[in-house]
Design an enzyme around this catalytic site. Sequence first.
Site, PDB file in Angstrom:
ATOM      1  N   ASP A 172       0.820  -1.227   0.000  1.00 40.15           N
ATOM      2  CA  ASP A 172       0.000   0.000   0.000  1.00 40.15           C
ATOM      3  C   ASP A 172       0.851   1.274   0.000  1.00 40.15           C
ATOM      4  O   ASP A 172       0.342   2.356  -0.272  1.00 40.15           O
ATOM      5  CB  ASP A 172      -0.919   0.019   1.225  1.00 40.15           C
ATOM      6  CG  ASP A 172      -1.977  -1.081   1.178  1.00 40.15           C
ATOM      7  OD1 ASP A 172      -2.189  -1.649   0.091  1.00 40.15           O
ATOM      8  OD2 ASP A 172      -2.586  -1.374   2.221  1.00 40.15           O
TER       9      ASP A 172
ATOM     10  N   MET B  58      -6.076  -3.128  -4.767  1.00 39.67           N
ATOM     11  CA  MET B  58      -6.019  -3.026  -3.301  1.00 39.67           C
ATOM     12  C   MET B  58      -5.580  -1.623  -2.871  1.00 39.67           C
ATOM     13  O   MET B  58      -5.151  -0.816  -3.696  1.00 39.67           O
ATOM     14  CB  MET B  58      -5.057  -4.064  -2.735  1.00 39.67           C
ATOM     15  CG  MET B  58      -5.665  -5.437  -2.633  1.00 39.67           C
ATOM     16  SD  MET B  58      -4.555  -6.533  -1.748  1.00 39.67           S
ATOM     17  CE  MET B  58      -5.556  -8.005  -1.651  1.00 39.67           C
ATOM     18  N   GLY B  59      -5.613  -1.380  -1.609  1.00 40.38           N
ATOM     19  CA  GLY B  59      -5.242  -0.067  -1.057  1.00 40.38           C
ATOM     20  C   GLY B  59      -6.302   0.318  -0.049  1.00 40.38           C
ATOM     21  O   GLY B  59      -7.327   0.877  -0.402  1.00 40.38           O
TER      22      GLY B  59
HETATM   23  O1  F6P Z   1      -1.540  -5.497   3.164  1.00 40.64           O
HETATM   24  C1  F6P Z   1      -2.496  -4.520   2.895  1.00 40.64           C
HETATM   25  C2  F6P Z   1      -3.558  -5.066   2.019  1.00 40.64           C
HETATM   26  O2  F6P Z   1      -2.927  -5.472   0.857  1.00 40.64           O
HETATM   27  C3  F6P Z   1      -4.701  -4.107   1.755  1.00 40.64           C
HETATM   28  O3  F6P Z   1      -4.502  -3.304   0.633  1.00 40.64           O
HETATM   29  C4  F6P Z   1      -5.864  -5.062   1.610  1.00 40.64           C
HETATM   30  O4  F6P Z   1      -7.072  -4.451   1.975  1.00 40.64           O
HETATM   31  C5  F6P Z   1      -5.527  -6.148   2.581  1.00 40.64           C
HETATM   32  O5  F6P Z   1      -4.132  -6.209   2.618  1.00 40.64           O
HETATM   33  C6  F6P Z   1      -6.110  -7.503   2.257  1.00 40.64           C
HETATM   34  O6  F6P Z   1      -5.740  -8.378   3.275  1.00 40.64           O
HETATM   35  P1  F6P Z   1      -5.999  -9.930   3.364  1.00 40.64           P
HETATM   36  O7  F6P Z   1      -4.789 -10.605   2.784  1.00 40.64           O
HETATM   37  O8  F6P Z   1      -6.120 -10.189   4.823  1.00 40.64           O
HETATM   38  O9  F6P Z   1      -7.227 -10.242   2.574  1.00 40.64           O
END
Ligand code: F6P
Length: 343
Positions: free
Chosen positions: A129, A171-172
């Site tokens: 991020d 993502m972000g």
């Molecule tokens: O590490 C941050 C992130 O990549 C965010 O951008 C995203 O919302 C989240 O991780 C997703 O996480 P997970 O792997 O727990 O679904």
Amino acid sequence: MAKKIGILTGGGDCPGLNPAIRGAVMRGADFGFEFLGIQEGWRGLVEGNAEPLKVSDVFEIVGKGGTVLGTSRTNPFKKDGAVQKCLDTFKKLKLDALIACGGEDTLGVASKLFKEHKVPVVGVPKTMDNDLSATDYTFGFDTATTIAVDALERLRDTGRSHRRVMVLEVMGRHAGWVALFTAIAGAADWVCLPEEPVDVKAMCENVKKAHAKRKTALVVTSEAVTIPGEAVGKEALDDFGHMLLRKRGVGDRIAGIIESETKLETRAAVIGHIQRGGAPTLFDRILGTRVGAKAAELVQEGKFGQMVALRGNDAVGVSLEEATAKLKIVTPEWLKLAKTFFK
Ligand code: F6P
């Protein structure tokens, strides 16, 4: 006697973690350090799950995605008795110091362990991020955004063939850096960021104009945007109290809005965790290597409670507490630059 150093990776994985682990272990070898790989983030320290990590274990991992140590979103400060278990493990394993690689959450735990329990810890910043304020860049971001740009360019081909508008959701969570850089580097026609509510009218007008000129239009959206007028429902939270955004379907909803407002056929695609896998780019290999190596140097110098930051072209130590105090979000200047290219 050789110093024993624990190393762990916490939070979401991202490309660059393995180069960072390698950087720390191989630079640490110059100081005679012995490493123990704490498995699966803070969970490994709570449960006492650790394995020896030698130079021969890390020599070839510089080009590998993921993390050889495993990871988790375990937050010991949110579980009864877990902090004490971390302290007990630290003692039991006879550790002299700990290197924690992670984002705001993992490093927040490291900062508290140092401040409240005097654990000798050094932080290594990672997150796709790129939202840690104390460092210019975090490894993981370059690879994730390179993948997103590639995805956007693929969407342009299929979008133009079908004369469709294409929406790419990336993502972000709190910061829109991935969406912003993808939009600029991939020549998108609009970007939706968590930093400001979606301007539906301006977006649809630009989409119509772009489609008339180029037979397709591309919109990039971060997973965490606010769409005016939409009620935010109760959503599941992870261990650090963050919303599990993947269930929100923002890309689909924006596509629906565009289709109904512009009458142009629109499709959405979500790349999700594809952004977090695969070989790190050259930039992330070098950055991961440098910050990992610098972390071992900080341990050698006894500079605990610090995190390695990239400042300009230098890897330097900064206070962990300050580094985790606030997030780096997209600035109005960056947004203005992005909008220059929506023509
Ligand atoms: O590490 C941050 C992130 O990549 C965010 O951008 C995203 O919302 C989240 O991780 C997703 O996480 P997970 O792997 O727990 O679904």
